[in-house]
Enzyme design. Structure first.
Site, PDB file in Angstrom:
ATOM      1  N   GLY A   1       0.834  -1.198   0.000  1.00  0.00           N
ATOM      2  CA  GLY A   1       0.000   0.000   0.000  1.00  0.00           C
ATOM      3  C   GLY A   1       0.862   1.240   0.000  1.00  0.00           C
ATOM      4  N   GLY A   2       0.223   2.390   0.229  1.00  0.00           N
ATOM      5  CA  GLY A   2       0.939   3.648   0.182  1.00  0.00           C
ATOM      6  C   GLY A   2       1.978   3.797   1.278  1.00  0.00           C
ATOM      7  N   MET A   3       1.826   3.062   2.375  1.00  0.00           N
ATOM      8  CA  MET A   3       2.750   3.184   3.497  1.00  0.00           C
ATOM      9  C   MET A   3       3.668   1.982   3.638  1.00  0.00           C
ATOM     10  SD  MET A   3       2.458   6.106   4.961  1.00  0.00           S
ATOM     11  CE  MET A   3       3.210   5.811   6.562  1.00  0.00           C
TER      12      MET A   3
ATOM     13  N   ASP B   1      -8.956   6.280  10.224  1.00  0.00           N
ATOM     14  CA  ASP B   1      -8.904   5.719   8.870  1.00  0.00           C
ATOM     15  C   ASP B   1      -9.701   4.418   8.805  1.00  0.00           C
ATOM     16  OD1 ASP B   1      -8.226   5.787   6.190  1.00  0.00           O
ATOM     17  OD2 ASP B   1      -6.339   4.709   6.473  1.00  0.00           O
TER      18      ASP B   1
ATOM     19  N   PRO C   1     -13.027  -0.319   4.623  1.00  0.00           N
ATOM     20  CA  PRO C   1     -13.074  -1.772   4.422  1.00  0.00           C
ATOM     21  C   PRO C   1     -11.700  -2.417   4.318  1.00  0.00           C
ATOM     22  CG  PRO C   1     -14.764  -0.723   3.096  1.00  0.00           C
ATOM     23  CD  PRO C   1     -13.944   0.387   3.683  1.00  0.00           C
TER      24      PRO C   1
ATOM     25  N   ASP D   1      -4.360  -1.337  11.325  1.00  0.00           N
ATOM     26  CA  ASP D   1      -3.761  -0.135  10.743  1.00  0.00           C
ATOM     27  C   ASP D   1      -4.146   1.134  11.488  1.00  0.00           C
ATOM     28  OD1 ASP D   1      -2.206   1.405   9.179  1.00  0.00           O
ATOM     29  OD2 ASP D   1      -3.068   0.796   7.272  1.00  0.00           O
TER      30      ASP D   1
END
Length: 522
Positions: free
Chosen positions: A23-25, A144, A147, A162
């Site tokens: 993912g983005g992180m 955040d 789903p 997360d």
């Protein structure tokens, strides 16, 4: 699997076996704990742009602090529906978080197969809510909930994960510079406005998750991040049509006034009722903008008992606009988008969206109570008839009297109206017709709507709902107040014309009485 990284050992203990997702992180790996002989999940936290982070020590420091904050937040919670953190590896170019490995899939992957039944969605919602309650009790806001951050075990139970952007109470926010952290379509509107210290913001996000679970669509997602943020701020959430007994829960959560949402304890009771097959009752404590309130199902939208529905006779038919103004109306959207993009780069972009969408700014697209059903007395008699009265006189009679058809020669532009709501045309005509029925069910038999693209004084792309018949904006506001619509988010005066310069003529109710804005036109 990435062959170059598989079987690599982290911290001399955790052997990478398989990449589970990215993912983005960063990236999540399946790994083997050689000390305790068990499988674990390792989250390798990498910046979105490694080259940029390598050249910016401050960015790397901020990222590392964010990771440590996630680990500490998770370590403070022991709950069956919150992912468990085992260890932190704070070595090398990137930090690692060692977590429990959860067999199963994400809620997002499950929804790709189709929507859930309301009772199944309520069951998952209760479990996520219990995780949020534990986090809130520890002073942690998730910020955040979506789903993709809900994992489903093999037995179907949900686990919230997360917490990487959680804001701990009493700690400095890592988003103080204006960085947008989170998924725009699930961010609560008050967070976009800079007020993110309320647990109710996580409940808004949970409401959006439940909406997606049963309706099968993300109601506020748009083509760009900026457009999505604008939609979260003031676009109506389309009324649920597949939610059955879950509809009152969605109506209760998806209101833009955080104080009007049920608290976690009340929400737990409502979800338990839905899980048992019953529709809970919820009465909004205040008038708010969000999902249009509906009576407990079934049915969601009963047929209005008053005047028969005659759409052709109740819609304003605008005269054709001059070619010059039509062209400028079509061309103004790219200009607005460019201005917003530049402003977003200079300041915190999410906050600018609010200013640009405020009715007082004169952008021509503010909605009075978008997605809200108005509770109003009859609409006023339009001006221009044989009546000499300069302003409409509201009447407390519960049964409205339809407005007479304007006499021949009465212009269909250059008029003041009371704007009640608007619906994005991208939501489709079904959403438009539902909004009209909601307003009519509240006693507004002569409410009308118009395609905003037909008027240069409006921003194109919306169906705008209104009541006509006012000499000036102050008269429209007086009618709004008389009918219990006392804020500009519920009802305000607007001038309709073929001139783009008239977009500034917005007359809003002022707190405590009176008006603000431009209520008369030379």
């Amino acid at each position: 699997m990435n062959g170059g990284s598989a079987h690599r050992v982290i911290d001399g203990r955790f052997e990478l076996r398989e990449r589970l997702g990215s993912g983005g992180m960063g990236t999540v790996w399946r790994a083997w704990d050689t000390a305790l002989h068990r499988e674990v999940a390792l989250k390798e936290v990498r910046p979105p742009d490694p080259a940029l982070a390598a050249g910016d020590p401050e960015a790397s420091r901020t990222l590392r602090e964010r990771v440590l904050r996630e680990a500490r937040a998770l370590a403070r919670i022991s709950h069956p529906h919150v992912v468990t953190i085992h260890h932190i590896v704070d070595e090398g170019p990137h930090p690692w978080i060692v977590m429990e490995l959860l067999p199963g899939t994400t809620l997002q992957d499950r929804l790709a197969q189709g929507p859930l039944a309301p009772r199944d969605a309520a069951r998952i919602g209760r479990q996520v809510l219990s995780a949020l309650r534990a986090a809130h009790a520890a002073g942690i806001h998730h910020r955040d909930v979506k789903p993709a951050n809900v994992l489903l075990r093999a037995d179907g139970s949900a686990v919230l994960t997360d917490f990487g952007i959680a804001a701990l109470q009493g700690s400095a926010s890592l988003t103080a510079t204006g960085d947008l952290i989170g998924s725009p379509e699930y961010i609560a509107p008050e967070r976009i406005r800079g007020r993110d210290n309320d647990a109710a913001s996580d409940l808004w996000s949970l409401g959006l998750v439940l909406y997606v679970c049963v309706e099968g669509v993300s109601p506020l997602r748009r083509g760009t991040t900026l457009a999505t943020l604008a939609a979260v701020l003031d676009d109506p959430v389309p009324p649920p049509v597949r939610s059955g007994p879950l509809a009152p829960v969605l109506n209760a959560l998806l209101v833009r006034d955080a104080a009007a949402r049920p608290d976690a304890a009340r929400l737990e009771t409502m979800l338990a009722q839905v899980e048992s097959g019953n529709a809970p009752h919820w009465a909004q404590p205040t008038r708010t903008a969000g999902v249009a309130p509906v009576p407990p199902p079934p049915p969601l939208y009963p047929t209005p008992p008053q005047t028969p529905y005659q759409p052709a006779a109740t819609r304003l038919r605008p005269r054709p606009r001059p070619r010059g103004s039509a062209g400028s109306a079509r061309n103004r959207m790219p200009v607005v988008a460019a201005v917003i993009a530049v402003a977003l780069a200079v300041t915190a972009g999410a906050v600018l969206v609010l200013a640009l969408r405020n009715p007082d700014s004169g952008d021509g697209n503010s909605s009075a109570g978008k997605g809200r059903s108005s509770s109003s007395s009859p609409a006023p008699t339009p001006t221009g008839t044989t009546s000499p009265s300069p302003t409409p006189t509201p009447t407390p009679t519960p049964t409205p009297t339809p407005s007479p058809t304007p006499p021949a020669g009465n212009p269909t532009t250059d008029i003041w109206v009371a704007q009640l709501a608007s619906v994005s045309k991208s939501a489709g005509t079904a959403a438009r017709d539902r909004q009209e029925r909601v307003l009519r069910n509240q006693g507004l038999s002569n409410v009308r709507y118009v395609d905003s693209g037909e008027y240069a004084s409006l921003r194109a792309g919306y169906w705008m709902f209104y009541v006509p018949g006012f000499d000036n904006g102050a008269a429209a506001v007086t009618w709004c107040r008389t009918n219990g619509l006392s804020t500009k988010n519920e009802c305000f005066g607007r001038f309709l014309s073929d001139s783009e310069s008239d977009r500034v003529y917005l007359c809003n109710p002022a707190p405590g009485g009176g008006t603000t804005g431009r209520c008369t036109r030379p």
